[in-house]
Design a protein around this motif. Structure first.
Motif, PDB file in Angstrom:
ATOM      1  N   HIS A  54     -14.568 -96.217  -8.062  1.00  0.00           N
ATOM      2  CA  HIS A  54     -13.631 -97.314  -7.805  1.00  0.00           C
ATOM      3  C   HIS A  54     -13.976 -98.490  -8.723  1.00  0.00           C
ATOM      4  N   VAL A  55     -13.742 -98.283 -10.001  1.00  0.00           N
ATOM      5  CA  VAL A  55     -13.965 -99.337 -10.992  1.00  0.00           C
ATOM      6  C   VAL A  55     -12.978 -99.148 -12.129  1.00  0.00           C
ATOM      7  N   GLY A  56     -12.282-100.206 -12.453  1.00  0.00           N
ATOM      8  CA  GLY A  56     -11.345-100.208 -13.572  1.00  0.00           C
ATOM      9  C   GLY A  56     -11.395-101.546 -14.268  1.00  0.00           C
ATOM     10  N   SER A  57     -10.444-101.780 -15.129  1.00  0.00           N
ATOM     11  CA  SER A  57     -10.480-103.018 -15.908  1.00  0.00           C
ATOM     12  C   SER A  57     -10.336-104.268 -15.056  1.00  0.00           C
ATOM     13  N   ASN A  61     -15.491-108.854 -16.024  1.00  0.00           N
ATOM     14  CA  ASN A  61     -15.615-110.289 -16.283  1.00  0.00           C
ATOM     15  C   ASN A  61     -14.572-110.693 -17.322  1.00  0.00           C
ATOM     16  N   LEU A  62     -13.973-111.853 -17.134  1.00  0.00           N
ATOM     17  CA  LEU A  62     -12.972-112.358 -18.073  1.00  0.00           C
ATOM     18  C   LEU A  62     -13.495-112.403 -19.507  1.00  0.00           C
ATOM     19  N   GLU A  63     -14.806-112.608 -19.670  1.00  0.00           N
ATOM     20  CA  GLU A  63     -15.409-112.686 -21.003  1.00  0.00           C
ATOM     21  C   GLU A  63     -15.997-111.355 -21.463  1.00  0.00           C
ATOM     22  N   ARG A  64     -15.830-110.320 -20.652  1.00  0.00           N
ATOM     23  CA  ARG A  64     -16.381-109.009 -21.013  1.00  0.00           C
ATOM     24  C   ARG A  64     -15.378-107.909 -20.662  1.00  0.00           C
ATOM     25  N   THR A  65     -14.168-108.046 -21.174  1.00  0.00           N
ATOM     26  CA  THR A  65     -13.146-107.045 -20.888  1.00  0.00           C
ATOM     27  C   THR A  65     -13.407-105.763 -21.678  1.00  0.00           C
ATOM     28  N   GLY A  66     -12.919-104.665 -21.140  1.00  0.00           N
ATOM     29  CA  GLY A  66     -13.072-103.364 -21.796  1.00  0.00           C
ATOM     30  C   GLY A  66     -14.267-102.568 -21.318  1.00  0.00           C
ATOM     31  N   PHE A  67     -15.060-103.114 -20.380  1.00  0.00           N
ATOM     32  CA  PHE A  67     -16.276-102.426 -19.947  1.00  0.00           C
ATOM     33  C   PHE A  67     -15.980-101.095 -19.258  1.00  0.00           C
ATOM     34  N   ALA A  68     -15.014-101.066 -18.341  1.00  0.00           N
ATOM     35  CA  ALA A  68     -14.752 -99.840 -17.584  1.00  0.00           C
ATOM     36  C   ALA A  68     -14.326 -98.704 -18.519  1.00  0.00           C
ATOM     37  N   THR A 103      -8.157 -96.359 -15.589  1.00  0.00           N
ATOM     38  CA  THR A 103      -7.004 -97.223 -15.380  1.00  0.00           C
ATOM     39  C   THR A 103      -7.508 -98.618 -15.005  1.00  0.00           C
ATOM     40  N   GLN A 104      -6.574 -99.466 -14.645  1.00  0.00           N
ATOM     41  CA  GLN A 104      -6.945-100.798 -14.192  1.00  0.00           C
ATOM     42  C   GLN A 104      -7.748-100.743 -12.898  1.00  0.00           C
ATOM     43  N   ASP A 105      -7.656 -99.630 -12.137  1.00  0.00           N
ATOM     44  CA  ASP A 105      -8.211 -99.570 -10.787  1.00  0.00           C
ATOM     45  C   ASP A 105      -9.359 -98.590 -10.591  1.00  0.00           C
ATOM     46  N   ARG A 106      -9.457 -97.540 -11.414  1.00  0.00           N
ATOM     47  CA  ARG A 106     -10.482 -96.522 -11.176  1.00  0.00           C
ATOM     48  C   ARG A 106     -10.819 -95.765 -12.448  1.00  0.00           C
ATOM     49  N   THR A 107     -11.950 -95.053 -12.418  1.00  0.00           N
ATOM     50  CA  THR A 107     -12.375 -94.192 -13.522  1.00  0.00           C
ATOM     51  C   THR A 107     -12.617 -92.791 -12.971  1.00  0.00           C
ATOM     52  N   TYR A 108     -12.139 -91.783 -13.701  1.00  0.00           N
ATOM     53  CA  TYR A 108     -12.136 -90.416 -13.185  1.00  0.00           C
ATOM     54  C   TYR A 108     -12.756 -89.471 -14.209  1.00  0.00           C
TER      55      TYR A 108
END
Length: 439
Positions: A54-57, A61-68, A103-108
Motif C-alpha cells: 500500500h504505497v504509491g506516488s 514527500n513533495l520534494e522527493r517525488t518518484g520514490f514509489a 500507481t498513485q495508490d499501490r505497488t504490485y
C-alpha cells in the motif's frame, strides 16, 4: 456448417460461464500483520505469487517525488541471498515470468511459475520484503533506467505530457497532482539514507498483502507462507493524512505545447469521487455510453457522422481517494478545439436530460458482465483482483459481487450522476497544442 458454428458458440458460452463461477478464496493474517489470500485452481499446473504494497506516488514527500515508482525498479536489484542481476535469470530459468507496476495508490509485484516452483516464488517475495540490498550501485543504475523510461514515455512520446498536465491542474492540494514517474531532480538529490528510510517505512508486512493463486495444496502452502514470511519484522504503523481538495466551482483553462505532435487535442476533465463509491461506478457506465466502441455516442457522432474528430475517448480515471473523468478529442480538418468541446458537451447534456433506453441499459450491463468475466479468466488476473479488492476496497469478496453493483445501477442514477459531476463549471479544459515553430 451451421452446426459447427453453433457448437463453437456453445463452447465459448460454456467456457465463459465456467470463468464466471464464484472465485473461492481463504484469507488470514500472520502475526506480523501480513494479510494472506489463497485461491486454489488446480485446472492448470501454474501458480501466481504476488505481493501488493500500500504505497504509491501519493505517499511521497513533495520534494522527493518518484520514490514509489523508483522502488518498483530498485527492488529487483537483488537481496542478501539473490545476487545483483540474478533476479530475472532465476525466474526465467525456472520457467516463470514476472513483472511489477506502480500507481498513485499501490505497488504490485508478481511471479507466474509452474506450480512445482511455488516454493521458489514465495522465497523470492520474502527475500524482497526481508533482505533487499539498497546500495549506491543499485540506486545509480536504476536512476538511469527511470530517466530513460521518462524520456520514452513522457518527454519524447507524442501526447506524452497529457497526464502530468491534467493532474497538476486538476489537483492543487492532494499528491495526485504529480505523476508516478516523479521528478528526476528529486531522485538525483535523494540520499541513500532517504531511500533506505522509504523502504523501511512502506515495504513491510503490515503494509502488504500476499496472494497465492493457482495449482497448490493448502496445508503445505500455508506452512511455506509461515516459514518464509512469519519471521519478517512488523513495521511501524503507517498513518495517512486525509487531504481534501476544494470543490471546483469555475472552469479551469490551461494550455500546454508539445514539441512531439502536429495535431492538437482537447481534454475536458472533471474531478470525481473515490473508486470505492457507487458514484464512481456509475461514471464508469457513462464512459461506456459515450465512447466504448464504434457504436458509442461520441464516436458515432464525431468520428463517423460529422467527421470532426480523428479520435475520441471518455473514461473514468478512478483512484483510491479521488478520480478524474476525462473526455478527449483530436480534430480533423478545420474543426477547432472549441467546436469539439461544444459537441462533447451536447452529448453529456443529453445524458443529463434524457433517460437511456431499456435496450441501452441492458447493453451496458452485458458489457460490464463481459469485462467482469474476462478479469477473472486467469489465475494471474484473479491474483491481481484479490490483492486490489483487499488493499484498496477493503472487501476481497468484491471479486464476486462487484458486478451486482453495476447491474443494480438504474437509468435514473446515470442521468443524476451526470448532472452531479459533469458540468462546465466543475472542470478543467486543457488545450494540448503543437509547440510553435519559432520557440
Amino acid at each position: 456448417m451451421k452446426k459447427i458454428y453453433f457448437l463453437s458458440f456453445l463452447g465459448l458460452l460454456l467456457s465463459a460461464n465456467s470463468f464466471a463461477q464464484k472465485v473461492a478464496f481463504e484469507e488470514y493474517d500472520l502475526s506480523n500483520g501480513l494479510h494472506v489470500i489463497l485461491h486454489q485452481d488446480n485446472s492448470a499446473p501454474l501458480v501466481t505469487t504476488s505481493v501488493m504494497y500500500h504505497v504509491g506516488s501519493k505517499d511521497e514527500n513533495l520534494e522527493r517525488t518518484g520514490f514509489a515508482h523508483f522502488f518498483e525498479h530498485l527492488l529487483f536489484e537483488g537481496t542478501e541471498n539473490i545476487k545483483r542481476g540474478d533476479w530475472f535469470k532465476i525466474v526465467s530459468s525456472n520457467g516463470g515470468t514476472n513483472n511489477a507496476n506502480t500507481t498513485q495508490d499501490r505497488t504490485y509485484y508478481y511471479e507466474v511459475f509452474p506450480s512445482n516452483n511455488l516454493k521458489l516464488g514465495l522465497w523470492m517475495e520474502s527475500e524482497r520484503m526481508l533482505h533487499p540490498v539498497i546500495n549506491q550501485i543499485g540506486v545509480d543504475t536504476q536512476n538511469e533506467v527511470v530517466k530513460e523510461e521518462k524520456r520514452m514515455r513522457y518527454d519524447n512520446s507524442p501526447y506524452g505530457q497529457w497526464t502530468p498536465e491534467v493532474f497538476k491542474n486538476l489537483f492543487k492540494k492532494h499528491p495526485y497532482r504529480w505523476t508516478t514517474i516523479g521528478s528526476m531532480s528529486h531522485l538525483d538529490a535523494a540520499t541513500l539514507d532517504e531511500f533506505k528510510a522509504f523502504n523501511k517505512k512502506y515495504y513491510v508486512p503490515n503494509n502488504a498483502v500476499l496472494v497465492v493463486a493457482g495449482d497448490f495444496e493448502f496445508s503445505s502452502t500455508k506452512k511455506m507462507v509461515a516459514d518464509y514470511f512469519e519471521s519478517i519484522p512488523k513495521g511501524a504503523d503507517i498513518t495517512r493524512k486525509e487531504i481534501k481538495e476544494d470543490p471546483i466551482i469555475k472552469e479551469i483553462s490551461a494550455t500546454f505545447e508539445d514539441p512531439n505532435i502536429q495535431i492538437p487535442a482537447v481534454f475536458t476533465v472533471y474531478r470525481t469521487p473515490a473508486m470505492t463509491t457507487r458514484d464512481a461506478r456509475v461514471l464508469d457506465m457513462i464512459s461506456t455510453i459515450l465512447s466504448d466502441g464504434k457504436s458509442s455516442r461520441l464516436y458515432k457522432k464525431l468520428v463517423d457522422d460529422k467527421k470532426m474528430a480523428m479520435q475520441i475517448a471518455a473514461f473514468n480515471y478512478s483512484l483510491e481517494d479521488y478520480g478524474a473523468y476525462i473526455v478527449l478529442a483530436l480534430p480533423v480538418g478545420k474543426n477547432t478545439l472549441d467546436d469539439l468541446v461544444n459537441e462533447m458537451d451536447e452529448e453529456i447534456v443529453k445524458i443529463q436530460t434524457n433517460l437511456i433506453s431499456d435496450k441501452d441499459l441492458q447493453k451496458l450491463r452485458n458489457k460490464f458482465e463481459n469485462n467482469f468475466v474476462n478479469s477473472n479468466a486467469s489465475v494471474e488476473g484473479i491474483a491481481n483482483s484479490l490483492a486490489k479488492y483487499y488493499m484498496l476496497y477493503d472487501d476481497v469478496n468484491l471479486i464476486n459481487t462487484e458486478i451486482n453493483i453495476y447491474n443494480s445501477i438504474t437509468k435514473e442514477e446515470i442521468r443524476d450522476i451526470a448532472k452531479k459531476y459533469l458540468n462546465p463549471n466543475q472542470r478543467l479544459v486543457l488545450d494540448y497544442l503543437p509547440k510553435k515553430a519559432n520557440e
